[in-house]
Design an enzyme around this catalytic site. Structure first.
Site, PDB file in Angstrom:
ATOM      1  N   LYS A 100       0.819  -1.221   0.000  1.00 15.30           N
ATOM      2  CA  LYS A 100       0.000   0.000   0.000  1.00 15.30           C
ATOM      3  C   LYS A 100       0.849   1.266   0.000  1.00 15.30           C
ATOM      4  CE  LYS A 100      -1.473  -1.643   3.864  1.00 15.30           C
ATOM      5  NZ  LYS A 100      -0.341  -2.478   4.316  1.00 15.30           N
ATOM      6  N   VAL A 127      -5.266  -2.653  -0.267  1.00 16.11           N
ATOM      7  CA  VAL A 127      -6.229  -1.896   0.536  1.00 16.11           C
ATOM      8  C   VAL A 127      -6.947  -2.787   1.541  1.00 16.11           C
ATOM      9  CG1 VAL A 127      -8.348  -0.521   0.492  1.00 16.11           C
ATOM     10  CG2 VAL A 127      -6.573  -0.143  -1.232  1.00 16.11           C
ATOM     11  N   GLY A 129      -6.637  -6.185   1.991  1.00 18.65           N
ATOM     12  CA  GLY A 129      -6.118  -7.519   2.244  1.00 18.65           C
ATOM     13  C   GLY A 129      -6.914  -8.530   1.445  1.00 18.65           C
ATOM     14  N   ILE A 131     -10.152  -8.649   1.326  1.00 16.53           N
ATOM     15  CA  ILE A 131     -11.458  -8.113   0.933  1.00 16.53           C
ATOM     16  C   ILE A 131     -11.371  -7.564  -0.484  1.00 16.53           C
ATOM     17  CG2 ILE A 131     -13.289  -6.479   1.499  1.00 16.53           C
ATOM     18  CD1 ILE A 131     -12.054  -6.269   4.302  1.00 16.53           C
ATOM     19  N   GLY A 182      -0.115 -10.576  17.970  1.00 14.92           N
ATOM     20  CA  GLY A 182       0.451 -10.454  16.627  1.00 14.92           C
ATOM     21  C   GLY A 182      -0.333  -9.545  15.703  1.00 14.92           C
ATOM     22  N   GLU A 185       2.426  -4.368  15.348  1.00 18.58           N
ATOM     23  CA  GLU A 185       3.879  -4.478  15.284  1.00 18.58           C
ATOM     24  C   GLU A 185       4.497  -3.976  16.590  1.00 18.58           C
ATOM     25  OE1 GLU A 185       5.440  -5.817  12.792  1.00 18.58           O
ATOM     26  OE2 GLU A 185       3.802  -5.903  11.330  1.00 18.58           O
ATOM     27  N   ASP A 196      -1.395   4.008   8.020  1.00 22.32           N
ATOM     28  CA  ASP A 196      -1.802   2.860   7.204  1.00 22.32           C
ATOM     29  C   ASP A 196      -3.165   3.120   6.567  1.00 22.32           C
ATOM     30  OD1 ASP A 196      -1.557  -0.209   6.571  1.00 22.32           O
ATOM     31  OD2 ASP A 196      -3.526   0.017   7.503  1.00 22.32           O
ATOM     32  N   LYS A 200      -4.390   3.743   2.401  1.00 17.52           N
ATOM     33  CA  LYS A 200      -5.472   2.976   1.786  1.00 17.52           C
ATOM     34  C   LYS A 200      -6.572   3.875   1.232  1.00 17.52           C
ATOM     35  CE  LYS A 200      -4.605  -1.085   4.676  1.00 17.52           C
ATOM     36  NZ  LYS A 200      -5.092  -1.923   5.808  1.00 17.52           N
TER      37      LYS A 200
END
Length: 414
Positions: A100, A127, A129, A131, A182, A185, A196, A200
């Site tokens: 991205k 954008v 994943g 989806i 997880g 990060e 992030d 997107k």
């Protein structure tokens, strides 16, 4: 047989290799040929991998091999991803990426190069994943004039906010849990500060409105300032707090684009999207509101979107798949201070009654929010919609009158 190369063998890259290996028959049926992984580019060694003999540390092995028709970029970051992808496209090799950051920064340029060399540059996984969203906007909704796109575009922040809403968990504890599971990060800044989600929504805005929107032009706010008091007041108001990436077309030359926490009303289709799930609402003049929902990240969900782009690229090796937008100077982006919104404000004062009188004198009609157990020094209210610069001016006047502002959160018209 179609030869492909994968650049990067991390979470997504290894997932792409796994799907290409375990779903051979299904993929063969889709394209009529075997898809063969000829190279995997990575600086690390993977002696236990079934593809151990196909690893290379030399990008030129991929670039110079004419048999490699499709290249997958899952390295992440801007460099050397940008240089490698650009070189592949210039050689007429199609590229599929989940990156991205790369698409948001260089999408217009790379799409233009792909057009010149009759190659494909596809980025479905960048954008949502797993989806589907790029392809539906570009194909399924092509008959619509899209007026707005808004969504929960980051699973990490949605998980944190869900824990705050459902379990009254503080922000720091929710972030720590997300890291332990997880979902976040070690350095979670890109998620919790909104970067992030910004990348997107820039990609979606560029696709929907035909001009490249660069992230540095977008007002971006994260969730680090959200408190449990804010969450509780959102519930009193009749909604929840979500980190929303939103873009609206105001006229043919102007868009209003932002990433920020928002009060989302309970009747909105986005209000019940929880945990690590993402949801993207697209508003078209023919379809009305269409919502895309699912896991926005993860090894196999994201890899499945990359593999779908590989299949699309193979099907369009001789006839380029049309996907493009023009470069721009961001002049179409409405200045953030002119964006019109209603605002939730949580104020603090030693004299609550006097603070309320001052608030009405400065803001005019406001909707007061009352919650059980609220400190006597706290005053929470919703303003009428107005440009952001007016809200800031009025907030400054309130502060000069001795009333401090603890929180300000937009009211989402969703």
């Amino acid at each position: 047989m179609i030869s492909v190369a994968i650049m990067g063998h991390g979470v997504v890259g290894s997932g792409v290799a796994e799907i290409l290996n375990t779903h051979k028959q299904k993929l063969f049926a889709a394209v009529g040929e075997e898809i063969y992984i000829k190279y995997i580019l990575d600086l690390r060694e993977f002696p236990e991998s079934p593809f151990a003999q196909r690893f290379t540390k030399n990008f030129d092995d991929i670039l110079s091999d004419r048999e490699v028709r499709v290249v997958v970029e899952t390295m992440g970051g801007l460099h050397p991803s940008y240089e490698y992808v650009k070189a592949c496209l210039e050689e007429g090799k199609s590229v599929c990426t989940s990156n991205k950051e790369l698409v948001a920064a260089y999408g217009a340029e790379l799409l233009a190069i792909a057009s010149q060399t009759n190659a494909n540059f596809l980025f479905e996984a960048s954008v949502g994943g797993g989806i589907p969203i790029i392809r539906p906007i570009n194909q399924c909704l092509v008959a619509n004039n899209v007026s707005e796109i808004a969504g929960i575009l980051n699973g990490t922040t949605n998980f944190i906010l869900t824990k705050m809403i459902r379990e009254s968990m503080g922000f720091d504890d929710a972030l720590k849990l997300a890291q332990e599971l997880g979902y976040a990060e070690r350095n979670p800044a890109a998620d919790i500060e909104g970067h992030d989600a910004c990348r997107k929504i820039c990609i979606l805005a560029s696709l929907a409105f035909g001009r490249h929107i660069y992230p540095d032009a977008v007002s971006t706010e994260g969730i680090t300032g959200i408190t449990l008091s804010d969450v509780e007041y959102a519930s009193v108001w009749g909604g929840v707090i979500k980190l929303i990436g939103s873009v609206k077309k105001l006229d043919k030359d102007t868009i209003d684009i932002i990433v920020a926490p928002m009060f989302v009303p309970g009747e909105s289709q986005l209000s019940n999207i929880d945990d690590v799930f993402n949801g993207i609402m697209v508003r078209g003049d023919c379809t009305g509101d269409v919502v895309f929902y699912g896991k926005g990240a993860g090894k196999l969900p994201t890899a499945s979107a990359v593999v779908a782009d590989i299949i699309d690229s193979i099907k369009h090796l001789r006839s380029r798949k049309y996907l493009s937008w023009a470069d721009s100077d961001n002049s179409s982006v409405l200045p953030a201070e002119k964006s019109v919104t209603a605002m939730y404000i949580r104020a603090l004062s030693d004299d609550r009654a006097a603070a309320y009188d001052k608030t009405k004198a400065i803001f005019g009609d406001v909707h007061l929010l009352e919650k059980a157990g609220a400190p006597m020094t706290e005053l929470a209210f919703i303003t009428e919609p107005m440009p952001l610069y007016e809200i800031e001016q009025k907030a400054a006047l309130l502060k000069s009158a001795g009333v401090s502002i603890a929180s300000r959160i937009r009211i989402g018209d969703l």
